[in-house]
Scaffold this motif. Structure first.
Motif, PDB file in Angstrom:
ATOM      1  N   ALA A 174       0.829  -1.203   0.000  1.00 23.38           N
ATOM      2  CA  ALA A 174       0.000   0.000   0.000  1.00 23.38           C
ATOM      3  C   ALA A 174       0.865   1.255   0.000  1.00 23.38           C
ATOM      4  O   ALA A 174       0.550   2.251  -0.673  1.00 23.38           O
ATOM      5  N   LEU A 175       1.970   1.246   0.745  1.00 23.04           N
ATOM      6  CA  LEU A 175       2.847   2.407   0.779  1.00 23.04           C
ATOM      7  C   LEU A 175       3.477   2.652  -0.587  1.00 23.04           C
ATOM      8  O   LEU A 175       3.558   3.791  -1.056  1.00 23.04           O
ATOM      9  N   GLY A 176       3.923   1.584  -1.233  1.00 23.63           N
ATOM     10  CA  GLY A 176       4.510   1.733  -2.556  1.00 23.63           C
ATOM     11  C   GLY A 176       3.524   2.278  -3.568  1.00 23.63           C
ATOM     12  O   GLY A 176       3.870   3.115  -4.406  1.00 23.63           O
ATOM     13  N   ASN A 177       2.275   1.847  -3.494  1.00 26.15           N
ATOM     14  CA  ASN A 177       1.272   2.334  -4.438  1.00 26.15           C
ATOM     15  C   ASN A 177       0.919   3.789  -4.182  1.00 26.15           C
ATOM     16  O   ASN A 177       0.674   4.544  -5.122  1.00 26.15           O
ATOM     17  N   ALA A 178       0.884   4.205  -2.916  1.00 26.47           N
ATOM     18  CA  ALA A 178       0.610   5.605  -2.622  1.00 26.47           C
ATOM     19  C   ALA A 178       1.727   6.502  -3.162  1.00 26.47           C
ATOM     20  O   ALA A 178       1.461   7.571  -3.724  1.00 26.47           O
ATOM     21  N   LEU A 179       2.986   6.073  -2.998  1.00 28.23           N
ATOM     22  CA  LEU A 179       4.097   6.845  -3.562  1.00 28.23           C
ATOM     23  C   LEU A 179       4.058   6.830  -5.085  1.00 28.23           C
ATOM     24  O   LEU A 179       4.313   7.862  -5.729  1.00 28.23           O
ATOM     25  N   ALA A 180       3.750   5.679  -5.675  1.00 27.30           N
ATOM     26  CA  ALA A 180       3.666   5.595  -7.132  1.00 27.30           C
ATOM     27  C   ALA A 180       2.548   6.486  -7.671  1.00 27.30           C
ATOM     28  O   ALA A 180       2.684   7.102  -8.725  1.00 27.30           O
ATOM     29  N   ALA A 181       1.432   6.557  -6.935  1.00 27.36           N
ATOM     30  CA  ALA A 181       0.336   7.423  -7.361  1.00 27.36           C
ATOM     31  C   ALA A 181       0.761   8.880  -7.355  1.00 27.36           C
ATOM     32  O   ALA A 181       0.438   9.648  -8.274  1.00 27.36           O
ATOM     33  N   ALA A 182       1.499   9.290  -6.316  1.00 31.48           N
ATOM     34  CA  ALA A 182       1.974  10.676  -6.256  1.00 31.48           C
ATOM     35  C   ALA A 182       2.942  10.963  -7.390  1.00 31.48           C
ATOM     36  O   ALA A 182       2.867  12.006  -8.049  1.00 31.48           O
ATOM     37  N   GLY A 222      10.200   9.224   9.032  1.00 31.60           N
ATOM     38  CA  GLY A 222      10.205   8.823  10.430  1.00 31.60           C
ATOM     39  C   GLY A 222       9.355   7.590  10.678  1.00 31.60           C
ATOM     40  O   GLY A 222       9.764   6.660  11.386  1.00 31.60           O
ATOM     41  N   ALA A 223       8.161   7.557  10.086  1.00 37.67           N
ATOM     42  CA  ALA A 223       7.285   6.393  10.265  1.00 37.67           C
ATOM     43  C   ALA A 223       7.875   5.155   9.596  1.00 37.67           C
ATOM     44  O   ALA A 223       7.789   4.043  10.138  1.00 37.67           O
ATOM     45  N   ALA A 224       8.477   5.336   8.411  1.00 37.69           N
ATOM     46  CA  ALA A 224       9.094   4.195   7.730  1.00 37.69           C
ATOM     47  C   ALA A 224      10.265   3.643   8.530  1.00 37.69           C
ATOM     48  O   ALA A 224      10.412   2.420   8.688  1.00 37.69           O
ATOM     49  N   ARG A 225      11.121   4.548   9.055  1.00 32.87           N
ATOM     50  CA  ARG A 225      12.256   4.081   9.865  1.00 32.87           C
ATOM     51  C   ARG A 225      11.757   3.364  11.120  1.00 32.87           C
ATOM     52  O   ARG A 225      12.324   2.343  11.526  1.00 32.87           O
ATOM     53  N   MET A 226      10.734   3.905  11.754  1.00 32.94           N
ATOM     54  CA  MET A 226      10.190   3.264  12.944  1.00 32.94           C
ATOM     55  C   MET A 226       9.656   1.875  12.623  1.00 32.94           C
ATOM     56  O   MET A 226       9.862   0.915  13.390  1.00 32.94           O
ATOM     57  N   ALA A 227       8.967   1.732  11.487  1.00 29.41           N
ATOM     58  CA  ALA A 227       8.404   0.437  11.112  1.00 29.41           C
ATOM     59  C   ALA A 227       9.502  -0.599  10.901  1.00 29.41           C
ATOM     60  O   ALA A 227       9.426  -1.722  11.415  1.00 29.41           O
ATOM     61  N   VAL A 228      10.538  -0.245  10.147  1.00 30.01           N
ATOM     62  CA  VAL A 228      11.617  -1.201   9.881  1.00 30.01           C
ATOM     63  C   VAL A 228      12.395  -1.508  11.156  1.00 30.01           C
ATOM     64  O   VAL A 228      12.709  -2.666  11.450  1.00 30.01           O
ATOM     65  N   ALA A 251       7.661 -10.105  22.394  1.00 31.76           N
ATOM     66  CA  ALA A 251       8.178  -9.781  21.062  1.00 31.76           C
ATOM     67  C   ALA A 251       7.086  -9.199  20.167  1.00 31.76           C
ATOM     68  O   ALA A 251       7.388  -8.558  19.149  1.00 31.76           O
ATOM     69  N   LEU A 252       5.831  -9.407  20.542  1.00 28.36           N
ATOM     70  CA  LEU A 252       4.728  -8.840  19.758  1.00 28.36           C
ATOM     71  C   LEU A 252       4.595  -7.339  19.961  1.00 28.36           C
ATOM     72  O   LEU A 252       3.966  -6.663  19.143  1.00 28.36           O
ATOM     73  N   VAL A 253       5.173  -6.814  21.052  1.00 29.85           N
ATOM     74  CA  VAL A 253       5.054  -5.378  21.313  1.00 29.85           C
ATOM     75  C   VAL A 253       5.741  -4.563  20.221  1.00 29.85           C
ATOM     76  O   VAL A 253       5.106  -3.706  19.590  1.00 29.85           O
ATOM     77  N   PRO A 254       7.036  -4.785  19.929  1.00 29.36           N
ATOM     78  CA  PRO A 254       7.638  -4.020  18.826  1.00 29.36           C
ATOM     79  C   PRO A 254       7.016  -4.361  17.477  1.00 29.36           C
ATOM     80  O   PRO A 254       6.973  -3.506  16.581  1.00 29.36           O
ATOM     81  N   LEU A 255       6.523  -5.591  17.334  1.00 26.15           N
ATOM     82  CA  LEU A 255       5.876  -5.954  16.071  1.00 26.15           C
ATOM     83  C   LEU A 255       4.598  -5.134  15.875  1.00 26.15           C
ATOM     84  O   LEU A 255       4.306  -4.671  14.757  1.00 26.15           O
ATOM     85  N   ALA A 256       3.827  -4.947  16.946  1.00 30.50           N
ATOM     86  CA  ALA A 256       2.620  -4.123  16.868  1.00 30.50           C
ATOM     87  C   ALA A 256       2.975  -2.672  16.573  1.00 30.50           C
ATOM     88  O   ALA A 256       2.299  -2.004  15.777  1.00 30.50           O
ATOM     89  N   VAL A 257       4.047  -2.177  17.196  1.00 27.97           N
ATOM     90  CA  VAL A 257       4.487  -0.807  16.921  1.00 27.97           C
ATOM     91  C   VAL A 257       4.892  -0.672  15.454  1.00 27.97           C
ATOM     92  O   VAL A 257       4.588   0.340  14.793  1.00 27.97           O
ATOM     93  N   TYR A 262       3.802   1.480  10.171  1.00 29.10           N
ATOM     94  CA  TYR A 262       3.626   1.298   8.721  1.00 29.10           C
ATOM     95  C   TYR A 262       2.306   1.903   8.256  1.00 29.10           C
ATOM     96  O   TYR A 262       2.271   2.598   7.226  1.00 29.10           O
ATOM     97  N   ARG A 263       1.239   1.658   9.006  1.00 29.06           N
ATOM     98  CA  ARG A 263      -0.046   2.258   8.623  1.00 29.06           C
ATOM     99  C   ARG A 263       0.041   3.781   8.670  1.00 29.06           C
ATOM    100  O   ARG A 263      -0.510   4.475   7.815  1.00 29.06           O
ATOM    101  N   GLY A 264       0.751   4.292   9.674  1.00 32.07           N
ATOM    102  CA  GLY A 264       0.945   5.741   9.724  1.00 32.07           C
ATOM    103  C   GLY A 264       1.756   6.243   8.555  1.00 32.07           C
ATOM    104  O   GLY A 264       1.508   7.339   8.033  1.00 32.07           O
ATOM    105  N   ALA A 265       2.748   5.449   8.111  1.00 34.41           N
ATOM    106  CA  ALA A 265       3.554   5.847   6.957  1.00 34.41           C
ATOM    107  C   ALA A 265       2.695   5.937   5.694  1.00 34.41           C
ATOM    108  O   ALA A 265       2.889   6.834   4.860  1.00 34.41           O
ATOM    109  N   VAL A 266       1.744   5.012   5.543  1.00 36.86           N
ATOM    110  CA  VAL A 266       0.853   5.063   4.375  1.00 36.86           C
ATOM    111  C   VAL A 266       0.038   6.354   4.385  1.00 36.86           C
ATOM    112  O   VAL A 266      -0.077   7.049   3.362  1.00 36.86           O
ATOM    113  N   GLN A 267      -0.523   6.701   5.537  1.00 35.79           N
ATOM    114  CA  GLN A 267      -1.299   7.940   5.628  1.00 35.79           C
ATOM    115  C   GLN A 267      -0.402   9.161   5.401  1.00 35.79           C
ATOM    116  O   GLN A 267      -0.817  10.148   4.771  1.00 35.79           O
TER     117      GLN A 267
END
Length: 341
Positions: A174-182, A222-228, A251-257, A262-267
């Protein structure tokens, strides 16, 4: 000196907001989470310390850190953030879906195409006027009401923001498509290819427009770096907690973050794409004047001029014969003869 003081980046080197948001904060969060697990007794494949994990012990260890230890922690986090800075673009490319061609990649791209098709169906309006009846049992076509038109318009707007128009540009995420659309639509109405025109337009942006563009780009990065970073942290945490029983669920805590980031990066990309459109709308004539081309008087001429320059920047195609420069174009004149291909 308290451990909480490590949250503040060192003066001078990390004074920039971008470094703090994109580089320092995600690194600090990852290092602190891993250290917290280690201080609590996580030992990876070795048996945990006596009594299992103890976050009381972790808090006691953190509170007992001396000034020198906190300074070393801050310097270490800063060093890691600086070393990772050149990897920012590859991290974003990873989230965009620029992966080696594999069955999983094609499956993800097909999934995104199906989502795009669903948006296209929502944006489609039924034919106006009387509709011939279908086969027996076929439900009647919906009437063309203002509410239906409004919903289709909203869906069409979201479709253009979230997906590039050509299907071959659809990416696996979804992030790649949003950037491609722009990249596909910014400046298109005026004849520009945003990918090659943007590096020339950006230095000419007004102060307010540039501030908006930079702020939204920093939010994306910032959101992309946080996600990775948090995804990698989840793997490290899983290794550290491998033999701790139910504590492995931490281990699910950082995975949830990572997922939320990532969802924030898409927005954030959707907002960034909007700022690219605004930049072309407001400052494309400044680009023409900087190229010593008089501002054209009609849209068709503008599109021809923009297309000629984009062909030059993209493929090295020389400007067509008869193209004329204007000596007073940099003075902002908008009348008189025009440079046209």
């Amino acid at each position: 000196m308290k451990l909480s003081g490590a949250l503040q980046p060192p003066a001078g080197l990390a004074a920039g907001r971008r470094f703090f948001l994109v580089g320092y904060l995600p690194t600090y969060a990852a290092v602190f989470f891993v250290l917290l697990l280690c201080w609590a007794g996580a030992r990876g494949w070795h048996a945990p310390a006596s009594g299992g994990l103890s976050f009381t012990r972790a808090w006691t260890t953190a509170a007992a850190l001396g000034v020198g230890e906190v300074v070393l922690l801050v310097l270490g986090v800063t060093l890691v953030a600086v070393l990772l800075a050149p990897l920012q673009t590859p991290m974003v490319r990873l989230l965009e879906g620029q992966w080696p061609r594999r069955p999983a990649t094609e499956w993800a791209r097909g999934r995104q195409r199906r989502r795009k098709t669903a948006w296209e169906q929502r944006a489609a309006l039924p034919a106006a006027g009387p509709v011939p009846p279908g086969p027996p049992g076929t439900p009647p076509a919906p009437a063309l009401t203002p509410d239906l038109v409004q919903r289709a318009g909203v869906a069409g707007t979201e479709l253009r923001r979230r997906y590039p128009l050509p299907d071959h540009l659809v990416r696996p995420t979804a992030l790649g498509n949003a950037l491609a659309a722009a990249e596909d639509t910014a400046g298109r109405a005026f004849g520009y290819d945003a990918v090659v025109a943007w590096p020339r337009l950006y230095p000419l942006l007004g102060e307010q427009t540039r501030a908006v563009v930079d702020d939204r780009r920093d939010t994306v990065d910032g959101a992309a770096r946080m996600a990775v970073t948090m995804a990698v942290t989840a793997v490290v945490a899983a290794v550290l907690l491998a033999r701790t029983g139910w504590w492995l669920l931490l281990a699910l805590v950082p995975l949830a973050v990572a997922w939320v980031a990532y969802r924030g990066a898409v927005q954030a990309v959707l907002a960034y794409g909007e700022s690219l459109h605004v930049a072309f709308d407001l400052h494309r004539f400044a680009l023409l004047r900087a190229l010593a081309v008089r501002v054209p008087e009609d849209p068709a001429a503008e599109r021809r001029i923009a297309a000629a320059w984009c062909d030059l920047w993209r493929q090295g195609v020389p400007l067509p014969p008869g193209f004329r420069y204007s000596a007073d174009a940099d003075q902002g004149s908008t009348t008189g003869g025009q440079g046209q291909p």
